[in-house]
Motif scaffolding. Structure first.
Motif, PDB file in Angstrom:
ATOM      1  N   ARG A  44     -57.758  24.536 -21.788  1.00  0.00           N
ATOM      2  CA  ARG A  44     -58.123  24.747 -20.390  1.00  0.00           C
ATOM      3  C   ARG A  44     -59.130  23.737 -19.835  1.00  0.00           C
ATOM      4  NH1 ARG A  44     -59.197  30.920 -19.493  1.00  0.00           N
ATOM      5  NH2 ARG A  44     -60.767  30.514 -21.051  1.00  0.00           N
ATOM      6  N   CYS A  45     -59.481  22.765 -20.625  1.00  0.00           N
ATOM      7  CA  CYS A  45     -60.419  21.746 -20.151  1.00  0.00           C
ATOM      8  C   CYS A  45     -59.856  21.122 -18.872  1.00  0.00           C
ATOM      9  CB  CYS A  45     -60.612  20.670 -21.211  1.00  0.00           C
ATOM     10  SG  CYS A  45     -61.469  19.218 -20.590  1.00  0.00           S
ATOM     11  N   ILE A  46     -60.635  21.136 -17.793  1.00  0.00           N
ATOM     12  CA  ILE A  46     -60.058  20.634 -16.536  1.00  0.00           C
ATOM     13  C   ILE A  46     -59.859  19.123 -16.580  1.00  0.00           C
ATOM     14  CG2 ILE A  46     -61.156  22.540 -15.218  1.00  0.00           C
ATOM     15  CD1 ILE A  46     -62.567  20.246 -13.618  1.00  0.00           C
ATOM     16  N   TYR A  47     -60.465  18.459 -17.524  1.00  0.00           N
ATOM     17  CA  TYR A  47     -60.258  17.018 -17.648  1.00  0.00           C
ATOM     18  C   TYR A  47     -59.230  16.666 -18.727  1.00  0.00           C
ATOM     19  CZ  TYR A  47     -64.688  17.234 -15.133  1.00  0.00           C
ATOM     20  OH  TYR A  47     -65.669  17.518 -14.237  1.00  0.00           O
ATOM     21  N   ASP A  48     -58.571  17.671 -19.279  1.00  0.00           N
ATOM     22  CA  ASP A  48     -57.534  17.455 -20.303  1.00  0.00           C
ATOM     23  C   ASP A  48     -58.010  16.648 -21.499  1.00  0.00           C
ATOM     24  OD1 ASP A  48     -55.564  18.842 -19.065  1.00  0.00           O
ATOM     25  OD2 ASP A  48     -54.762  17.118 -17.971  1.00  0.00           O
ATOM     26  N   VAL A  49     -59.238  16.858 -21.871  1.00  0.00           N
ATOM     27  CA  VAL A  49     -59.810  16.063 -22.952  1.00  0.00           C
ATOM     28  C   VAL A  49     -59.067  16.263 -24.267  1.00  0.00           C
ATOM     29  CG1 VAL A  49     -61.869  15.879 -24.422  1.00  0.00           C
ATOM     30  CG2 VAL A  49     -62.083  15.885 -21.949  1.00  0.00           C
ATOM     31  N   PHE A  50     -58.582  17.485 -24.466  1.00  0.00           N
ATOM     32  CA  PHE A  50     -57.968  17.778 -25.764  1.00  0.00           C
ATOM     33  C   PHE A  50     -56.473  17.529 -25.785  1.00  0.00           C
ATOM     34  CE2 PHE A  50     -61.800  20.295 -25.456  1.00  0.00           C
ATOM     35  CZ  PHE A  50     -62.427  19.979 -26.643  1.00  0.00           C
ATOM     36  N   LYS A  51     -55.956  16.994 -24.693  1.00  0.00           N
ATOM     37  CA  LYS A  51     -54.508  16.838 -24.595  1.00  0.00           C
ATOM     38  C   LYS A  51     -53.924  16.108 -25.806  1.00  0.00           C
ATOM     39  CE  LYS A  51     -51.931  14.772 -21.295  1.00  0.00           C
ATOM     40  NZ  LYS A  51     -51.994  14.084 -20.027  1.00  0.00           N
ATOM     41  N   THR A  54     -63.173  11.261 -23.845  1.00  0.00           N
ATOM     42  CA  THR A  54     -63.316  11.274 -22.398  1.00  0.00           C
ATOM     43  C   THR A  54     -64.023  12.515 -21.898  1.00  0.00           C
ATOM     44  OG1 THR A  54     -61.108  12.193 -22.389  1.00  0.00           O
ATOM     45  CG2 THR A  54     -61.303   9.848 -21.917  1.00  0.00           C
ATOM     46  N   CYS A  55     -64.665  13.226 -22.771  1.00  0.00           N
ATOM     47  CA  CYS A  55     -65.331  14.469 -22.364  1.00  0.00           C
ATOM     48  C   CYS A  55     -66.344  14.191 -21.262  1.00  0.00           C
ATOM     49  CB  CYS A  55     -66.028  15.085 -23.568  1.00  0.00           C
ATOM     50  SG  CYS A  55     -67.172  16.391 -23.129  1.00  0.00           S
ATOM     51  N   ASN A  56     -66.322  15.019 -20.251  1.00  0.00           N
ATOM     52  CA  ASN A  56     -67.233  14.842 -19.131  1.00  0.00           C
ATOM     53  C   ASN A  56     -68.455  15.734 -19.223  1.00  0.00           C
ATOM     54  OD1 ASN A  56     -66.065  12.771 -17.709  1.00  0.00           O
ATOM     55  ND2 ASN A  56     -64.643  14.128 -16.667  1.00  0.00           N
ATOM     56  N   SER A  57     -68.582  16.394 -20.333  1.00  0.00           N
ATOM     57  CA  SER A  57     -69.821  17.108 -20.610  1.00  0.00           C
ATOM     58  C   SER A  57     -70.089  18.264 -19.657  1.00  0.00           C
ATOM     59  CB  SER A  57     -70.972  16.101 -20.526  1.00  0.00           C
ATOM     60  OG  SER A  57     -72.038  16.555 -21.264  1.00  0.00           O
ATOM     61  N   CYS A  58     -69.031  18.982 -19.305  1.00  0.00           N
ATOM     62  CA  CYS A  58     -69.238  20.087 -18.367  1.00  0.00           C
ATOM     63  C   CYS A  58     -69.598  21.376 -19.091  1.00  0.00           C
ATOM     64  CB  CYS A  58     -68.004  20.291 -17.498  1.00  0.00           C
ATOM     65  SG  CYS A  58     -66.652  21.062 -18.394  1.00  0.00           S
ATOM     66  N   PHE A  59     -69.422  21.422 -20.390  1.00  0.00           N
ATOM     67  CA  PHE A  59     -69.806  22.563 -21.226  1.00  0.00           C
ATOM     68  C   PHE A  59     -68.982  23.819 -21.026  1.00  0.00           C
ATOM     69  CE2 PHE A  59     -73.581  19.927 -21.163  1.00  0.00           C
ATOM     70  CZ  PHE A  59     -73.932  19.893 -22.495  1.00  0.00           C
ATOM     71  N   ARG A  60     -67.916  23.709 -20.265  1.00  0.00           N
ATOM     72  CA  ARG A  60     -67.160  24.946 -20.053  1.00  0.00           C
ATOM     73  C   ARG A  60     -66.482  25.406 -21.330  1.00  0.00           C
ATOM     74  NH1 ARG A  60     -63.684  25.477 -14.762  1.00  0.00           N
ATOM     75  NH2 ARG A  60     -62.960  27.243 -15.975  1.00  0.00           N
ATOM     76  N   CYS A  61     -65.989  24.463 -22.112  1.00  0.00           N
ATOM     77  CA  CYS A  61     -65.325  24.879 -23.355  1.00  0.00           C
ATOM     78  C   CYS A  61     -66.313  25.624 -24.241  1.00  0.00           C
ATOM     79  CB  CYS A  61     -64.721  23.682 -24.066  1.00  0.00           C
ATOM     80  SG  CYS A  61     -65.839  22.319 -24.334  1.00  0.00           S
ATOM     81  N   VAL A  62     -67.533  25.091 -24.316  1.00  0.00           N
ATOM     82  CA  VAL A  62     -68.548  25.716 -25.159  1.00  0.00           C
ATOM     83  C   VAL A  62     -68.878  27.111 -24.634  1.00  0.00           C
ATOM     84  CG1 VAL A  62     -70.922  25.517 -25.929  1.00  0.00           C
ATOM     85  CG2 VAL A  62     -69.503  23.461 -25.724  1.00  0.00           C
TER      86      VAL A  62
HETATM   87  S1  SF4 Z   1     -67.325  19.891 -22.118  1.00  0.00           S
HETATM   88 FE1  SF4 Z   1     -65.925  20.083 -20.370  1.00  0.00          FE
HETATM   89  S2  SF4 Z   1     -64.995  18.061 -20.239  1.00  0.00           S
HETATM   90 FE2  SF4 Z   1     -65.879  18.199 -22.260  1.00  0.00          FE
HETATM   91  S3  SF4 Z   1     -64.211  18.924 -23.524  1.00  0.00           S
HETATM   92 FE3  SF4 Z   1     -65.381  20.728 -22.890  1.00  0.00          FE
HETATM   93  S4  SF4 Z   1     -64.310  21.468 -21.067  1.00  0.00           S
HETATM   94 FE4  SF4 Z   1     -63.600  19.381 -21.415  1.00  0.00          FE
END
Ligand code: SF4
Ligand code: SF4
Ligand code: SF4
Ligand code: SF4
Lengths: 510, 469
Positions: free
Chosen positions: B42-49, B66-74
């Motif tokens: 569900r990463c909105i930036y598709d980092v794990f694609k 390419t992680c944008n550091s939004c921390f949502r995954c965490v």
């Molecule tokens: S921190 Fe945000 S951008 Fe980085 S991998 Fe997690 S959800 Fe994606």
């Protein structure tokens, strides 16, 4: 402020909060419920009809400091099912100005309205200069006055000119900086206005127009007139108690506003009277203003539209910011708002954010002194912004000579902004703050925004009151320009310096 | 008006997988391994694609390029087992001067040709050493800004490398007596030079030369390193020769516009010899930046040299000193020494060493340079990690031996496109329409020490701790 706004516990929107420590419960747990009974901070919760205790609320854990308490869960757990460690994520979060601890502490203040229980450094960043090196002198113990927070006056009078316009007073020394419709989600904008109403202060539209959803709070909303003139109409000037001319923004002075195409949704385009999906770059200067006289015409124009409006002039901080300030005074402004570099922005070229303009710490005393020498300091309200992050920065700015400050970033940190800097492009903020994406924007509600901001300011207020009490003051007005009670660590001998909290100094991975 | 100068960028993807800043950590005790709500999907930036395979086998660690550091995954992992740390490899990028951030941002600029733009204000320190102890000064109400970047106004970034007469004199019949020398103009205040390391295949210098040709600038190259492939770019090369060897390089001297000769006392005697080989030749004198620089500049400026080029080390420090000064202090010193003797306008000053970002170009010019010469930044454009392994004969992680010519030259062109745009941004904000007018214009800058004295002095007294400038 007779009756302070109400604090209401407003937890994070996210399932897992971020704390300084992580505490894990392993499968060895037999669900005896002891930890839940022991921990006074509410880290371990256990519902009666729930067989297993739920995951620890990690950000409330006070960490290794707890070791000597008789309730230290790690030692007390009969199964040794609990482990505690420093959260490795701290390293990946925050920056030189907003350290991870400062961010986490502000999340906590916005949640509880109180200063955090967990030991966190939230008064000082790691920037190595300016506010991070400035301290209040150690006050005389006999000066302390023992009065309650309610008795302390934290208000700021915005109109000091003595003209026949209202003498508007805000109850805290902070108001919200412009964040435009288009740069932030609508619930954030409206929530900020609701918070401004509760706190009896102001918030600002930014340069993206005046969404009708703000009308119920119009007594607390500043209309900004910037070079793009997006969505500025006579009626929006008429609604407002204060209008703000934005000549420049400290984070990118000399450059116009940026709103990249992806954020220009149909609603934003309609509000700004522009084209969907097309990037918006405001003109660099007001092409009609090349002198103080031109500027005065601008001010007069606004004053004519609304006979009760106060006029604020927002400028950045070039080397001659003092001359600009006096010019604004002679043009008839009520408020001169100086915005230093290092402040927040929705989008700016990095080269501008880093290099253009003077840090606000320099600009405040420079302008204050100049206005004082010109004999007009008590006739104009001096508001500072740009890199003012926490309660202590606010009072330091006031002691350097400002009447009050404008806050942008800290308000969105209260909404759990992590300063990841992705606000500018694509769908915008993944955390639902600086975005116009319908899906992301509804991660956040007006109620949450309002209360988190109110809570944060109420926590800040506690720190201001304590500072004032310790210097024997009852009002923040007494603090204005009291730079004699400040010291800068780099200006002290080593022995003197040792008496003050050291400046944080960690090599960061940026 | 001549056609507007524009650098055409076209995206060039990286050849090697870039080093991302973050890596994942999983506290795995509770993870079912295949939670249907896995945050990675569900990463909105598709980092794990690209990393979906990892989900079944759960190899670790995963590096998040390419992680944008939004921390949502965490923050949204259903079991709270997911976290991130700094990728240890990221820490090894570059050094204190060439920071990981500079390298990473240079890669992005070379890939896209775009200026780094971000939100949320500045994240760096209040002040730093070197160029980080000065700020540029923007326009304000009464000093209108210029808009070059959106094309609404034209901002000229040309500089000259040819000498200028100090004044005109006329014959009795009012005809011009002063000899008018030809003009050598380049469209950007940036020149290239051959880097000291990283030349791991012959495509590397050719890529640089080709990029110089494309954008209209020049490249300094040691004459002994010239080869037949490079000769095709002779018009954009500045061969660096010395008193003893220039006679062996008449072929290139004949073809190029400018030559550089190493400084030596009395070197001016060779200038006429050089011009005999090529009548239209422009001459630069090259020398290391050290404590003798300003007196040598004064001496050379009196001759009919066109340009003086000072070399600092890779971190912008002067040579031969226990306490080396930074290039910005040295530029100022040399520029002012020439101004004082009223011969500054006669010659051009170029500086190389430590020019790592677009802002360094603007700041060097404010200090008094006409232009700057870049080297390591060109390698970084081609994905160099500044690991210096090549210096000790070890393998290159950026695989420089395989770099292709179109790749290398376009990455450099892209980087220059991004730097050019940043120059326009910063000059526009200062209200300047000419790079030449920026030279020595300290009025468009603010300096840490001055601001401290002026703004903090009256409050805090005298500074006891000095910043390492
Ligand atoms: S921190 Fe945000 S951008 Fe980085 S991998 Fe997690 S959800 Fe994606
Ligand atoms: S004390 Fe230990 S065993 Fe008991 S509920 Fe807590 S973690 Fe589980
Ligand atoms: S994108 Fe990042 S920096 Fe911008 S508002 Fe959202 S969380 Fe904050
Ligand atoms: S990546 Fe390392 S080895 Fe390769 S050229 Fe750059 S410094 Fe040399």
């Amino acid at each position: 402020m007779n009756k302070l706004p109400e604090i209401k516990e407003t937890p994070s929107r996210f399932r897992n909060t971020i704390g300084k420590y992580i505490i894990k419960r392993s499968s060895k747990c037999i669900s005896c419920g002891l930890c839940a009974k022991l921990c006074p901070y509410g880290v371990h919760l256990r519902y009666d009809n729930y067989s297993k205790p739920i995951r620890p609320i990690e950000h409330k854990c006070i960490g290794f400091e707890c070791k000597n308490n008789e309730y230290y869960c790690i030692d007390k757990c009969p199964q040794q099912a609990l482990t505690l460690r420093l959260n490795p994520i701290l390293e990946t979060m925050g920056d030189y100005r907003w350290t991870s601890e400062m961010l986490i502490a502000h999340f906590e203040m916005a949640e509880t309205g109180n200063l955090p229980n967990v030991k966190l450094e939230y008064d000082l960043g790691n920037s190595g200069g300016g506010f991070d090196k400035i301290r209040f002198i150690n006050p005389d113990a006999d000066k302390y006055i023992n009065i309650s927070d309610e008795e302390i006056d934290t208000s700021v009078q915005l109109n000091k000119t003595g003209d026949d316009r209202p003498v508007t007073t805000i109850s805290i020394p902070c108001y919200g900086g412009g964040m435009s419709y288009g740069s932030t989600a609508l619930p954030v904008m409206v929530g900020r206005a609701r918070a401004a109403k509760v706190l009896n202060t102001l918030t600002c539209t930014g340069e993206g127009g005046y969404p009708p959803e703000l009308l119920p709070y119009k007594e607390h909303v500043i209309t900004q007139v910037a070079t793009g003139l997006f969505g500025v109409r006579e009626e929006t000037i008429k609604y407002s108690p204060v209008m703000e001319f934005k000549y420049a923004q400290g984070a990118k002075p000399g450059l116009g506003g940026h709103l990249l195409g992806a954020k220009v949704t149909p609603a934003v385009a309609a509000m700004r009277e522009t084209v969907v999906g097309s990037s918006l770059f405001s003109p660099f200067p007001f092409h009609s203003v090349y002198s103080v006289e031109d500027h005065k015409k601008h001010v007069d124009w606004m004053k004519e539209i609304n006979h009760d409006v106060l006029v604020s002039v927002k400028v950045s901080t070039p080397i001659d910011v003092d001359m600009v300030a006096i010019g604004a005074y002679y043009a008839g402004a009520h408020i001169i708002h100086i915005d230093g570099s290092y402040g927040g922005t929705g989008a700016a070229p990095d080269i501008a954010k880093k290099n253009i303009a003077m840090p606000i710490e320099y600009a405040i005393p420079k302008v204050h002194r100049f206005l004082l020498n010109e004999g007009v300091r008590d006739k104009i309200c001096l508001i500072a912004s740009g890199g003012i992050r926490n309660a202590m920065d606010v009072v330091k700015a006031i002691a350097l000579g400002a009447d009050g400050v404008v806050i942008g970033t800290a308000e969105i940190v209260a909404l759990e902004c992590v300063r990841c800097t992705n606000c500018e492009s694509g769908r915008g903020c993944a955390r639902g703050i600086a975005t116009t994406d319908p899906e992301l924007g509804y991660m956040i509600t007006e109620e949450y925004t309002e209360q988190r901001i109110v809570n944060m300011y109420m926590a800040w207020r506690k720190q201001w009151c304590e500072i004032l009490r310790s210097f024997g003051m009852k009002s923040l007005k007494e603090l204005v320009g009291r730079s004699d009670i400040l010291v800068h660590l780099d200006y002290l001998d080593e022995s003197e310096r040792a008496k003050y909290k050291p400046a944080p100094n960690v090599e960061m991975v940026i | 008006m001549p056609k507007k100068y524009h650098i055409h960028a076209s995206p060039v993807p990286p050849r090697v997988k870039p080093i991302g800043k973050y890596t994942t950590i999983e506290f795995r005790e509770d993870c079912a391994g295949s939670c249907r709500k896995c945050v990675k999907k569900r990463c909105i930036y598709d980092v794990f694609k690209d990393n979906y395979t990892h989900m079944s086998i759960m190899e670790e660690p995963e590096y998040l390029y390419t992680c944008n550091s939004c921390f949502r995954c965490v923050q949204e992992c259903t079991k709270g087992i997911f976290s991130r740390a700094i990728n240890p490899e990221y820490r090894t990028l570059g050094d204190k001067y060439w920071t990981p951030d500079i390298i990473y941002k240079t890669w992005l600029q070379a890939q896209t040709g775009k200026i780094p733009v971000s939100g949320a204000g500045y994240r760096g320190p209040f002040v730093g050493s070197g160029f980080d102890s000065m700020w540029t000064d923007m326009s304000e109400i009464v000093r209108p800004t210029r808009d070059g970047i959106h094309g609404r106004e034209y901002i000229n970034t040309c500089i000259e490398l040819s000498r200028r007469p100090l004044g005109l004199s006329f014959n009795e019949d009012m005809s011009l007596k002063t000899e008018v020398v030809p003009i050598l103009e380049i469209p950007l205040p940036i020149l290239f030079q051959q880097p000291e390391f990283g030349i791991l295949s012959k495509n590397i210098p050719i890529s640089i030369a080709k990029a110089a040709e494309k954008i209209g600038t020049l490249m300094f190259i040691k004459s002994q390193d010239l080869n037949s492939d490079l000769m095709a770019y002779a018009a954009n090369l500045i061969p660096c020769v010395n008193k003893n060897n220039y006679k062996n390089h008449t072929e290139i001297i004949h073809k190029c516009k400018m030559v550089e000769i190493d400084y030596e006392p009395g070197i001016e005697k060779e200038f006429s010899e050089l011009r005999k080989i090529n009548n239209d030749l422009f001459i630069s004198v090259g020398m290391p930046l050290n404590k003798h620089s300003s007196s040598r500049a004064l001496e050379i400026a009196q001759t009919d040299v066109d340009t003086i080029h000072f070399y600092a080390d890779n971190n912008g420090r002067e040579y031969d000193s226990d306490n080396p000064l930074f290039i910005k202090e040295k530029i100022r010193e040399i520029h002012l020494a020439l101004v004082k003797k009223s011969i500054r306008q006669k010659v051009n000053l170029l500086f190389s060493g430590g020019m790592a970002m677009a802002e360094h170009v603007a700041k060097a010019i404010i200090c008094g340079a006409d232009g700057v010469v870049i080297d390591s930044a060109l390698l970084v454009a081609m994905e160099c990690r500044m690991c210096y392994r090549c210096k000790s004969g070890l393998s290159c992680p950026a695989k420089f031996e395989n770099a292709e010519l179109p790749y290398g030259s376009q990455r450099i062109v892209n980087l220059m496109g991004a730097w050019h745009s940043q120059l326009l941004e910063i000059m526009g904000a200062m209200g300047l329409r000419e790079a030449r007018r920026l030279r020595g214009e300290v009025g468009r800058s603010m300096w840490f020490e001055d601001l401290e004295k002026e703004c903090f002095g009256p409050i805090f007294g005298e500074r006891k701790v000095s910043l390492k400038l």
